[in-house]
Design a protein around this motif. Structure first.
Motif, PDB file in Angstrom:
ATOM      1  N   MET A  82      20.306 -12.657   0.099  1.00  0.00           N
ATOM      2  CA  MET A  82      21.546 -11.652   0.264  1.00  0.00           C
ATOM      3  C   MET A  82      22.629 -12.465   0.859  1.00  0.00           C
ATOM      4  SD  MET A  82      20.225  -8.414   1.933  1.00  0.00           S
ATOM      5  CE  MET A  82      19.524  -6.953   0.990  1.00  0.00           C
ATOM      6  N   ASP A  83      23.672 -12.295   0.278  1.00  0.00           N
ATOM      7  CA  ASP A  83      24.930 -12.833   0.809  1.00  0.00           C
ATOM      8  C   ASP A  83      25.323 -12.146   2.101  1.00  0.00           C
ATOM      9  OD1 ASP A  83      25.643 -10.794  -0.492  1.00  0.00           O
ATOM     10  OD2 ASP A  83      27.544 -11.525  -1.542  1.00  0.00           O
ATOM     11  N   GLN A  84      26.234 -12.565   2.826  1.00  0.00           N
ATOM     12  CA  GLN A  84      26.872 -12.067   3.896  1.00  0.00           C
ATOM     13  C   GLN A  84      27.758 -11.047   3.744  1.00  0.00           C
ATOM     14  OE1 GLN A  84      29.140 -14.805   6.198  1.00  0.00           O
ATOM     15  NE2 GLN A  84      29.045 -13.734   8.133  1.00  0.00           N
ATOM     16  N   LYS A  85      28.280 -10.800   2.794  1.00  0.00           N
ATOM     17  CA  LYS A  85      29.045  -9.502   2.677  1.00  0.00           C
ATOM     18  C   LYS A  85      28.264  -8.247   2.282  1.00  0.00           C
ATOM     19  CE  LYS A  85      32.974  -7.494  -0.321  1.00  0.00           C
ATOM     20  NZ  LYS A  85      32.325  -6.394  -0.739  1.00  0.00           N
ATOM     21  N   ARG A  86      26.852  -8.309   1.641  1.00  0.00           N
ATOM     22  CA  ARG A  86      26.093  -7.343   1.510  1.00  0.00           C
ATOM     23  C   ARG A  86      25.489  -6.856   2.693  1.00  0.00           C
ATOM     24  NH1 ARG A  86      23.592  -4.463  -2.799  1.00  0.00           N
ATOM     25  NH2 ARG A  86      21.548  -3.922  -2.375  1.00  0.00           N
ATOM     26  N   MET A  87      24.958  -7.785   3.554  1.00  0.00           N
ATOM     27  CA  MET A  87      24.544  -7.776   4.877  1.00  0.00           C
ATOM     28  C   MET A  87      25.359  -6.884   5.785  1.00  0.00           C
ATOM     29  SD  MET A  87      21.460  -8.637   5.211  1.00  0.00           S
ATOM     30  CE  MET A  87      20.955  -8.815   6.709  1.00  0.00           C
ATOM     31  N   TRP A  88      26.738  -7.381   5.759  1.00  0.00           N
ATOM     32  CA  TRP A  88      27.694  -6.691   6.526  1.00  0.00           C
ATOM     33  C   TRP A  88      27.765  -5.175   5.980  1.00  0.00           C
ATOM     34  CZ3 TRP A  88      30.425  -6.026  10.700  1.00  0.00           C
ATOM     35  CH2 TRP A  88      31.599  -5.080  10.661  1.00  0.00           C
ATOM     36  N   GLU A  89      27.767  -5.099   4.722  1.00  0.00           N
ATOM     37  CA  GLU A  89      27.656  -3.496   4.011  1.00  0.00           C
ATOM     38  C   GLU A  89      26.610  -2.620   4.817  1.00  0.00           C
ATOM     39  OE1 GLU A  89      28.007  -4.427   0.093  1.00  0.00           O
ATOM     40  OE2 GLU A  89      29.953  -4.999   0.054  1.00  0.00           O
ATOM     41  N   LEU A  90      25.342  -3.329   4.385  1.00  0.00           N
ATOM     42  CA  LEU A  90      24.180  -2.581   4.722  1.00  0.00           C
ATOM     43  C   LEU A  90      24.149  -2.483   6.436  1.00  0.00           C
ATOM     44  CD1 LEU A  90      21.557  -4.477   2.497  1.00  0.00           C
ATOM     45  CD2 LEU A  90      22.513  -1.796   2.276  1.00  0.00           C
ATOM     46  N   SER A  91      24.639  -3.169   7.074  1.00  0.00           N
ATOM     47  CA  SER A  91      24.559  -3.188   8.538  1.00  0.00           C
ATOM     48  C   SER A  91      25.489  -2.104   9.059  1.00  0.00           C
ATOM     49  CB  SER A  91      24.850  -4.553   9.302  1.00  0.00           C
ATOM     50  OG  SER A  91      23.940  -5.446   8.892  1.00  0.00           O
ATOM     51  N   ALA A  92      26.705  -2.030   8.511  1.00  0.00           N
ATOM     52  CA  ALA A  92      27.633  -1.027   8.910  1.00  0.00           C
ATOM     53  C   ALA A  92      27.071   0.138   8.573  1.00  0.00           C
ATOM     54  CB  ALA A  92      29.019  -1.311   8.149  1.00  0.00           C
ATOM     55  N   ALA A  93      26.487   0.608   7.264  1.00  0.00           N
ATOM     56  CA  ALA A  93      25.849   1.661   6.868  1.00  0.00           C
ATOM     57  C   ALA A  93      24.804   2.247   7.723  1.00  0.00           C
ATOM     58  CB  ALA A  93      25.499   1.759   5.369  1.00  0.00           C
TER      59      ALA A  93
ATOM     60  N   LEU B 136      21.363  14.655   7.419  1.00  0.00           N
ATOM     61  CA  LEU B 136      21.949  14.525   5.972  1.00  0.00           C
ATOM     62  C   LEU B 136      23.392  14.426   6.184  1.00  0.00           C
ATOM     63  CD1 LEU B 136      20.386  17.922   4.314  1.00  0.00           C
ATOM     64  CD2 LEU B 136      19.962  15.290   3.875  1.00  0.00           C
ATOM     65  N   ILE B 137      24.083  14.777   7.345  1.00  0.00           N
ATOM     66  CA  ILE B 137      25.385  14.418   7.655  1.00  0.00           C
ATOM     67  C   ILE B 137      25.406  12.908   7.876  1.00  0.00           C
ATOM     68  CG2 ILE B 137      27.367  14.775   9.374  1.00  0.00           C
ATOM     69  CD1 ILE B 137      26.314  17.655   9.796  1.00  0.00           C
ATOM     70  N   GLY B 138      24.563  12.463   8.544  1.00  0.00           N
ATOM     71  CA  GLY B 138      24.531  10.749   8.695  1.00  0.00           C
ATOM     72  C   GLY B 138      24.235  10.174   7.437  1.00  0.00           C
ATOM     73  N   VAL B 139      23.459  10.759   6.481  1.00  0.00           N
ATOM     74  CA  VAL B 139      23.301   9.957   5.325  1.00  0.00           C
ATOM     75  C   VAL B 139      24.777  10.008   4.666  1.00  0.00           C
ATOM     76  CG1 VAL B 139      22.325  10.192   2.968  1.00  0.00           C
ATOM     77  CG2 VAL B 139      21.093  10.367   5.056  1.00  0.00           C
TER      78      VAL B 139
ATOM     79  N   TYR C 183      26.614   6.665   3.481  1.00  0.00           N
ATOM     80  CA  TYR C 183      27.099   6.260   2.100  1.00  0.00           C
ATOM     81  C   TYR C 183      28.632   6.130   2.030  1.00  0.00           C
ATOM     82  CZ  TYR C 183      27.767   7.104  -3.128  1.00  0.00           C
ATOM     83  OH  TYR C 183      28.009   6.554  -4.379  1.00  0.00           O
ATOM     84  N   SER C 184      29.405   6.887   2.523  1.00  0.00           N
ATOM     85  CA  SER C 184      30.673   6.865   2.515  1.00  0.00           C
ATOM     86  C   SER C 184      31.050   5.388   3.039  1.00  0.00           C
ATOM     87  CB  SER C 184      31.633   7.884   3.169  1.00  0.00           C
ATOM     88  OG  SER C 184      31.246   9.095   2.658  1.00  0.00           O
ATOM     89  N   VAL C 185      30.996   5.158   3.960  1.00  0.00           N
ATOM     90  CA  VAL C 185      31.009   3.801   4.671  1.00  0.00           C
ATOM     91  C   VAL C 185      30.469   2.340   3.628  1.00  0.00           C
ATOM     92  CG1 VAL C 185      30.631   2.064   6.301  1.00  0.00           C
ATOM     93  CG2 VAL C 185      31.140   4.222   7.158  1.00  0.00           C
ATOM     94  N   TYR C 186      29.511   2.663   3.157  1.00  0.00           N
ATOM     95  CA  TYR C 186      28.981   1.732   2.281  1.00  0.00           C
ATOM     96  C   TYR C 186      29.620   1.746   0.955  1.00  0.00           C
ATOM     97  CZ  TYR C 186      25.887  -0.888  -0.790  1.00  0.00           C
ATOM     98  OH  TYR C 186      25.172  -1.659  -1.778  1.00  0.00           O
ATOM     99  N   SER C 187      30.017   2.682   0.198  1.00  0.00           N
ATOM    100  CA  SER C 187      31.037   2.732  -0.841  1.00  0.00           C
ATOM    101  C   SER C 187      32.208   2.052  -0.626  1.00  0.00           C
ATOM    102  CB  SER C 187      31.069   3.860  -1.443  1.00  0.00           C
ATOM    103  OG  SER C 187      31.558   5.047  -0.658  1.00  0.00           O
ATOM    104  N   ILE C 188      32.902   2.395   0.587  1.00  0.00           N
ATOM    105  CA  ILE C 188      34.262   2.120   1.036  1.00  0.00           C
ATOM    106  C   ILE C 188      34.174   0.470   1.144  1.00  0.00           C
ATOM    107  CG2 ILE C 188      35.941   1.887   2.815  1.00  0.00           C
ATOM    108  CD1 ILE C 188      35.589   4.929   3.128  1.00  0.00           C
TER     109      ILE C 188
END
Length: 67
Positions: free
Chosen positions: A1-12, A51-54, A58-63
């Motif tokens: 995995m690249d660093q950008k994807r890890m950042w996205e998953l960590s933030a989510a 569910l609110i957390g999910v 998802y919003s943070v990950y997609s942004i």
């Protein structure tokens, strides 16, 4: 995995954890339960909080994915 994807998953994941816990506590507060309430008996409020957390995660990950 690249660093950008890890950042996205960590933030989510961090967003999911924080928003879920805060929304569960807020739901309990809005329903008038004291802080020492047994969480086992109130699974519906916990499910709504998760569910609110999910949705927030998802919003943070997609942004972050778009940028």
């Amino acid at each position: 995995m690249d660093q950008k994807r890890m950042w996205e998953l960590s933030a989510a994941f961090i967003t999911f954890t924080v928003v879920s816990l805060v929304s569960i506590e807020l739901l309990y507060y809005l329903m008038g339960y004291p802080l020492d309430t047994n969480l086992e008996g109130h699974r519906l409020l916990a499910t709504i909080g998760f569910l609110i957390g999910v949705a927030a995660a998802y919003s943070v990950y997609s942004i972050l994915k778009r940028s």
